[in-house]
Design a protein around this motif. Structure first.
Motif, PDB file in Angstrom:
ATOM      1  N   ASP A  12       0.735  -1.283   0.136  1.00  0.00           N
ATOM      2  CA  ASP A  12       0.541   0.303   0.141  1.00  0.00           C
ATOM      3  C   ASP A  12       1.264   1.383  -0.015  1.00  0.00           C
ATOM      4  O   ASP A  12       0.727   2.374  -0.431  1.00  0.00           O
ATOM      5  N   VAL A  13       2.581   0.950   0.664  1.00  0.00           N
ATOM      6  CA  VAL A  13       3.284   1.623   0.870  1.00  0.00           C
ATOM      7  C   VAL A  13       4.385   1.422   0.660  1.00  0.00           C
ATOM      8  O   VAL A  13       4.725   0.667   1.528  1.00  0.00           O
ATOM      9  N   ILE A  14       5.141   2.626  -0.666  1.00  0.00           N
ATOM     10  CA  ILE A  14       6.569   2.168  -0.367  1.00  0.00           C
ATOM     11  C   ILE A  14       7.402   3.093   0.440  1.00  0.00           C
ATOM     12  O   ILE A  14       6.734   4.075  -0.640  1.00  0.00           O
ATOM     13  N   LEU A  15       8.169   3.177   1.565  1.00  0.00           N
ATOM     14  CA  LEU A  15       9.034   4.101   1.860  1.00  0.00           C
ATOM     15  C   LEU A  15      10.526   3.785   1.517  1.00  0.00           C
ATOM     16  O   LEU A  15      11.344   3.339   2.170  1.00  0.00           O
ATOM     17  N   ASP A  16      11.088   4.242   0.506  1.00  0.00           N
ATOM     18  CA  ASP A  16      12.538   4.848   0.204  1.00  0.00           C
ATOM     19  C   ASP A  16      13.637   5.765   1.142  1.00  0.00           C
ATOM     20  O   ASP A  16      13.249   6.982   0.881  1.00  0.00           O
ATOM     21  N   ALA A  17      14.095   5.090   2.535  1.00  0.00           N
ATOM     22  CA  ALA A  17      14.924   5.730   2.816  1.00  0.00           C
ATOM     23  C   ALA A  17      16.198   4.707   2.446  1.00  0.00           C
ATOM     24  O   ALA A  17      17.645   5.324   3.723  1.00  0.00           O
ATOM     25  N   MET A  31      16.100   8.675  11.079  1.00  0.00           N
ATOM     26  CA  MET A  31      15.879   8.994  10.104  1.00  0.00           C
ATOM     27  C   MET A  31      14.736   7.550   9.767  1.00  0.00           C
ATOM     28  O   MET A  31      13.325   8.266   9.467  1.00  0.00           O
ATOM     29  N   PRO A  32      15.706   6.576   8.943  1.00  0.00           N
ATOM     30  CA  PRO A  32      14.671   5.621   8.852  1.00  0.00           C
ATOM     31  C   PRO A  32      13.568   5.200   9.398  1.00  0.00           C
ATOM     32  O   PRO A  32      12.776   4.993   9.537  1.00  0.00           O
ATOM     33  N   LEU A  33      13.851   4.712  10.740  1.00  0.00           N
ATOM     34  CA  LEU A  33      13.026   4.826  11.818  1.00  0.00           C
ATOM     35  C   LEU A  33      12.016   5.213  11.989  1.00  0.00           C
ATOM     36  O   LEU A  33      10.800   5.362  12.046  1.00  0.00           O
ATOM     37  N   LEU A  34      12.027   7.127  12.333  1.00  0.00           N
ATOM     38  CA  LEU A  34      11.602   8.260  12.199  1.00  0.00           C
ATOM     39  C   LEU A  34       9.828   8.589  11.183  1.00  0.00           C
ATOM     40  O   LEU A  34       9.121   8.392  11.119  1.00  0.00           O
ATOM     41  N   LYS A  35      10.918   8.160  10.300  1.00  0.00           N
ATOM     42  CA  LYS A  35       9.739   8.048   8.808  1.00  0.00           C
ATOM     43  C   LYS A  35       8.929   7.006   8.028  1.00  0.00           C
ATOM     44  O   LYS A  35       7.836   6.815   8.268  1.00  0.00           O
ATOM     45  N   THR A  36      10.020   5.534   8.923  1.00  0.00           N
ATOM     46  CA  THR A  36       8.704   3.970   8.785  1.00  0.00           C
ATOM     47  C   THR A  36       7.768   4.944  10.035  1.00  0.00           C
ATOM     48  O   THR A  36       6.012   4.717   9.911  1.00  0.00           O
ATOM     49  N   LYS A  37       7.539   5.278  11.788  1.00  0.00           N
ATOM     50  CA  LYS A  37       6.970   6.140  12.636  1.00  0.00           C
ATOM     51  C   LYS A  37       5.917   6.721  11.637  1.00  0.00           C
ATOM     52  O   LYS A  37       4.504   6.303  11.709  1.00  0.00           O
ATOM     53  N   MET A  38       6.232   8.101  11.039  1.00  0.00           N
ATOM     54  CA  MET A  38       5.349   8.627  10.377  1.00  0.00           C
ATOM     55  C   MET A  38       4.333   7.977   9.313  1.00  0.00           C
ATOM     56  O   MET A  38       3.207   8.072   9.234  1.00  0.00           O
ATOM     57  N   ALA A  39       5.545   6.714   8.134  1.00  0.00           N
ATOM     58  CA  ALA A  39       4.154   6.365   7.517  1.00  0.00           C
ATOM     59  C   ALA A  39       3.621   5.734   7.901  1.00  0.00           C
ATOM     60  O   ALA A  39       1.325   6.091   7.540  1.00  0.00           O
ATOM     61  N   LEU A  40       3.321   4.962   8.763  1.00  0.00           N
ATOM     62  CA  LEU A  40       2.588   4.183   9.673  1.00  0.00           C
ATOM     63  C   LEU A  40       1.261   4.768  10.389  1.00  0.00           C
ATOM     64  O   LEU A  40       0.488   4.548  10.208  1.00  0.00           O
ATOM     65  N   SER A  41       1.926   5.670  11.106  1.00  0.00           N
ATOM     66  CA  SER A  41       0.378   6.819  11.238  1.00  0.00           C
ATOM     67  C   SER A  41      -0.604   7.452  10.446  1.00  0.00           C
ATOM     68  O   SER A  41      -1.619   7.888  10.313  1.00  0.00           O
ATOM     69  N   LYS A  42       0.037   7.476   8.674  1.00  0.00           N
ATOM     70  CA  LYS A  42      -0.466   7.526   8.102  1.00  0.00           C
ATOM     71  C   LYS A  42      -1.840   6.677   7.086  1.00  0.00           C
ATOM     72  O   LYS A  42      -2.196   7.153   6.715  1.00  0.00           O
ATOM     73  N   MET A  43      -1.614   5.503   7.891  1.00  0.00           N
ATOM     74  CA  MET A  43      -2.546   3.933   7.327  1.00  0.00           C
ATOM     75  C   MET A  43      -2.809   3.767   7.813  1.00  0.00           C
ATOM     76  O   MET A  43      -3.467   3.888   9.451  1.00  0.00           O
ATOM     77  N   THR A  44      -3.797   2.932   7.662  1.00  0.00           N
ATOM     78  CA  THR A  44      -5.366   2.594   7.944  1.00  0.00           C
ATOM     79  C   THR A  44      -4.800   1.291   8.148  1.00  0.00           C
ATOM     80  O   THR A  44      -3.996   0.475   7.989  1.00  0.00           O
ATOM     81  N   GLU A  45      -5.726   0.159   9.031  1.00  0.00           N
ATOM     82  CA  GLU A  45      -5.262  -0.784   9.523  1.00  0.00           C
ATOM     83  C   GLU A  45      -5.333  -1.710   8.586  1.00  0.00           C
ATOM     84  O   GLU A  45      -6.544  -1.425   7.228  1.00  0.00           O
ATOM     85  N   GLY A  46      -4.113  -2.811   8.745  1.00  0.00           N
ATOM     86  CA  GLY A  46      -4.479  -3.822   7.323  1.00  0.00           C
ATOM     87  C   GLY A  46      -3.280  -3.461   6.508  1.00  0.00           C
ATOM     88  O   GLY A  46      -3.229  -4.292   5.343  1.00  0.00           O
ATOM     89  N   GLU A  47      -3.398  -2.037   5.989  1.00  0.00           N
ATOM     90  CA  GLU A  47      -2.399  -2.061   5.137  1.00  0.00           C
ATOM     91  C   GLU A  47      -0.868  -2.239   5.427  1.00  0.00           C
ATOM     92  O   GLU A  47      -0.326  -2.954   6.424  1.00  0.00           O
ATOM     93  N   CYS A  48      -0.225  -2.563   4.403  1.00  0.00           N
ATOM     94  CA  CYS A  48       0.833  -2.747   4.367  1.00  0.00           C
ATOM     95  C   CYS A  48       2.270  -2.287   3.780  1.00  0.00           C
ATOM     96  O   CYS A  48       1.816  -1.041   2.836  1.00  0.00           O
ATOM     97  N   LEU A  49       3.013  -1.735   4.108  1.00  0.00           N
ATOM     98  CA  LEU A  49       4.219  -0.809   4.384  1.00  0.00           C
ATOM     99  C   LEU A  49       5.696  -1.517   3.718  1.00  0.00           C
ATOM    100  O   LEU A  49       5.525  -2.285   4.597  1.00  0.00           O
ATOM    101  N   CYS A  50       5.755  -1.286   2.798  1.00  0.00           N
ATOM    102  CA  CYS A  50       7.332  -1.750   2.148  1.00  0.00           C
ATOM    103  C   CYS A  50       8.242  -0.703   2.505  1.00  0.00           C
ATOM    104  O   CYS A  50       8.423   0.758   2.372  1.00  0.00           O
ATOM    105  N   VAL A  51       9.380  -1.106   3.523  1.00  0.00           N
ATOM    106  CA  VAL A  51      10.516   0.332   3.965  1.00  0.00           C
ATOM    107  C   VAL A  51      11.952  -0.592   3.187  1.00  0.00           C
ATOM    108  O   VAL A  51      12.123  -1.499   4.043  1.00  0.00           O
ATOM    109  N   LYS A  52      12.469   0.273   2.805  1.00  0.00           N
ATOM    110  CA  LYS A  52      13.940   0.082   2.445  1.00  0.00           C
ATOM    111  C   LYS A  52      14.743   0.836   2.966  1.00  0.00           C
ATOM    112  O   LYS A  52      14.300   2.551   2.746  1.00  0.00           O
ATOM    113  N   THR A  53      16.127   0.120   3.238  1.00  0.00           N
ATOM    114  CA  THR A  53      16.656   1.290   3.661  1.00  0.00           C
ATOM    115  C   THR A  53      17.928   1.140   3.990  1.00  0.00           C
ATOM    116  O   THR A  53      18.448  -0.173   3.803  1.00  0.00           O
TER     117      THR A  53
END
Length: 81
Positions: free
Chosen positions: A10-15, A22-44
């Motif tokens: 649902d969301v891809i975060l390129d860190a 910063m990767p952790l802080l951006k992960t927290k920020m991305a997750l706070s904007k997402m709804t339950e059940g969505e998937c976040l992919c973080v690359k760092t």
């Protein structure tokens, strides 16, 4: 643990250019904007993320679906639940 999600996130975060914390802080920020059940992919590329992101995910009770390392790029797939 690896789960094939067919590269459907649902969301891809390129860190990859960011350094700790910063990767952790951006992960927290991305997750706070997402709804339950969505998937976040973080690359760092920050090696500290190997510890920080899984610890944060466990602390807040989210699901870490996958973690992998490929050529110094660390990828985390997190499901917001």
């Amino acid at each position: 643990m690896t789960i094939n999600l067919g590269d459907q996130y649902d969301v891809i975060l390129d860190a990859r250019e960011d350094r700790c914390p910063m990767p952790l802080l951006k992960t927290k920020m991305a997750l706070s904007k997402m709804t339950e059940g969505e998937c976040l992919c973080v690359k760092t590329c920050d090696v500290g993320s190997l510890k920080d992101i899984p610890q944060y995910v466990a602390l807040v009770g989210l699901s870490l679906l996958s973690t992998c390392e490929d050529s110094d790029v660390y990828t985390f797939v997190i499901k917001k639940s």
